[in-house]
Design an enzyme around this catalytic site. Structure first.
Site, PDB file in Angstrom:
ATOM      1  N   LYS A  46      27.720  37.820  37.596  1.00 28.29           N
ATOM      2  CA  LYS A  46      26.927  37.233  36.542  1.00 28.29           C
ATOM      3  C   LYS A  46      27.775  36.376  35.600  1.00 28.29           C
ATOM      4  O   LYS A  46      27.249  35.557  34.853  1.00 28.29           O
ATOM      5  CB  LYS A  46      26.264  38.342  35.710  1.00 28.29           C
ATOM      6  N   ASP A 106      41.728  36.615  37.272  1.00 25.27           N
ATOM      7  CA  ASP A 106      42.685  37.537  36.663  1.00 25.27           C
ATOM      8  C   ASP A 106      43.786  37.798  37.698  1.00 25.27           C
ATOM      9  O   ASP A 106      44.747  37.049  37.791  1.00 25.27           O
ATOM     10  CB  ASP A 106      41.924  38.801  36.246  1.00 25.27           C
ATOM     11  N   ASP A 160      31.579  39.843  30.142  1.00 24.97           N
ATOM     12  CA  ASP A 160      31.043  41.058  29.548  1.00 24.97           C
ATOM     13  C   ASP A 160      32.041  42.196  29.516  1.00 24.97           C
ATOM     14  O   ASP A 160      33.045  42.187  30.219  1.00 24.97           O
ATOM     15  CB  ASP A 160      29.856  41.549  30.376  1.00 24.97           C
TER      16      ASP A 160
HETATM   17  P1  IMP Z   1      40.353  39.462  39.646  1.00 23.87           P
HETATM   18  O1  IMP Z   1      39.834  39.876  40.978  1.00 23.87           O
HETATM   19  O2  IMP Z   1      41.419  40.405  39.133  1.00 23.87           O
HETATM   20  O3  IMP Z   1      40.820  38.030  39.596  1.00 23.87           O
HETATM   21  O4  IMP Z   1      39.175  39.666  38.618  1.00 23.87           O
HETATM   22  C1  IMP Z   1      38.150  38.762  38.501  1.00 23.87           C
HETATM   23  C2  IMP Z   1      36.901  39.358  37.901  1.00 23.87           C
HETATM   24  O5  IMP Z   1      37.200  40.435  36.989  1.00 23.87           O
HETATM   25  C3  IMP Z   1      36.190  38.296  37.085  1.00 23.87           C
HETATM   26  O6  IMP Z   1      35.273  37.561  37.883  1.00 23.87           O
HETATM   27  C4  IMP Z   1      35.553  39.101  35.984  1.00 23.87           C
HETATM   28  O7  IMP Z   1      34.262  39.545  36.385  1.00 23.87           O
HETATM   29  C5  IMP Z   1      36.447  40.307  35.801  1.00 23.87           C
HETATM   30  N1  IMP Z   1      37.387  40.126  34.671  1.00 23.87           N
HETATM   31  C6  IMP Z   1      38.728  39.986  34.742  1.00 23.87           C
HETATM   32  N2  IMP Z   1      39.269  39.851  33.520  1.00 23.87           N
HETATM   33  C7  IMP Z   1      38.244  39.899  32.646  1.00 23.87           C
HETATM   34  C8  IMP Z   1      38.157  39.796  31.190  1.00 23.87           C
HETATM   35  O8  IMP Z   1      39.145  39.620  30.453  1.00 23.87           O
HETATM   36  N3  IMP Z   1      36.899  39.879  30.676  1.00 23.87           N
HETATM   37  C9  IMP Z   1      35.774  40.056  31.433  1.00 23.87           C
HETATM   38  N4  IMP Z   1      35.809  40.142  32.775  1.00 23.87           N
HETATM   39  C10 IMP Z   1      37.034  40.072  33.375  1.00 23.87           C
HETATM   40 MG    MG Z   2      32.439  41.217  35.019  1.00 19.78          MG
END
Ligand code: IMP
Ligand code: MG
Length: 178
Positions: A46, A106, A160
């Site tokens: 979302k 992230d 969120d």
């Molecule tokens: P990754 O797989 O570690 O790159 O995480 C990506 C997903 O984690 C994003 O699409 C977000 O839904 C969630 N996410 C990572 N960091 C944050 C943050 O600081 N705030 C909110 N959602 C986050």
């Molecule tokens: Mg999220």
């Protein structure tokens, strides 16, 4: 919108006007790059819904839309990289120019899952537009980036914590316990 800030909301990292200015730039860049082949925009639900809404209106081309929802296992503030497709796309990606619109990269685990999944559907091209990317993240092949953000949990503008704060018009630090 004027609202009394919740106590767990910290510093505003990216005010609404700064967000909108950058999105206008991204839209102009995408318009130029895809002039001859308008992209199919894929929104990862979302978190990217507000970004998609504003970015798409900053793109002066006949774009098309599709939506995909994923959920990743992990704690409230950390993903494990094990991603499950909760809602799949409606459209066929074969020979389409696909632009994936993401809220935040992230660790990059979610993005690498999505990239592999979408590449397997044989698009003509696949690029990524992420509103936020961590300062220390090395993300290969990330064509469009809005802002780099430090390693703090952020909310607002689609992002969120436990489904809350998505409708803030800016990005701010979340200072709750988690
Ligand atoms: P990754 O797989 O570690 O790159 O995480 C990506 C997903 O984690 C994003 O699409 C977000 O839904 C969630 N996410 C990572 N960091 C944050 C943050 O600081 N705030 C909110 N959602 C986050
Ligand atoms: Mg999220």
């Amino acid at each position: 919108m004027v609202r009394t800030p919740a106590p767990e909301l910290g510093e505003v990292l990216i005010p609404a006007d700064v967000l909108q200015r950058r999105i206008a730039e991204l839209g102009a860049q995408i318009t130029a790059d895809y002039r001859d082949d308008p992209p199919l925009l894929i929104c990862v639900l979302k978190g990217a819904f507000l970004f998609l809404a504003d970015l798409s209106r900053a793109i002066d081309l006949e774009v098309e839309f599709d939506f995909m929802a994923v959920s990743s296992y992990g704690s409230a503030t950390k993903t494990s990289g094990v991603v499950r497709i909760v809602k799949d796309l409606d459209l066929d990606l074969t020979d389409r120019h696909v632009l994936l619109v993401e809220d935040i990269v992230d660790s990059g685990l979610t993005l690498s899952f999505l990239r592999r999944n979408l590449e397997a559907r044989n698009p003509a091209s696949l690029e990524v537009c992420a509103l936020l990317v961590r300062e220390e993240s090395e993300v290969p092949d990330l064509r469009y980036t809005g802002f780099r953000v430090p390693n703090v949990f952020v909310v607002g503008y689609g992002l969120d914590i436990a489904e809350k704060h998505r409708n803030l018009p800016y990005i701010c630090v979340w200072e709750g316990a988690g």
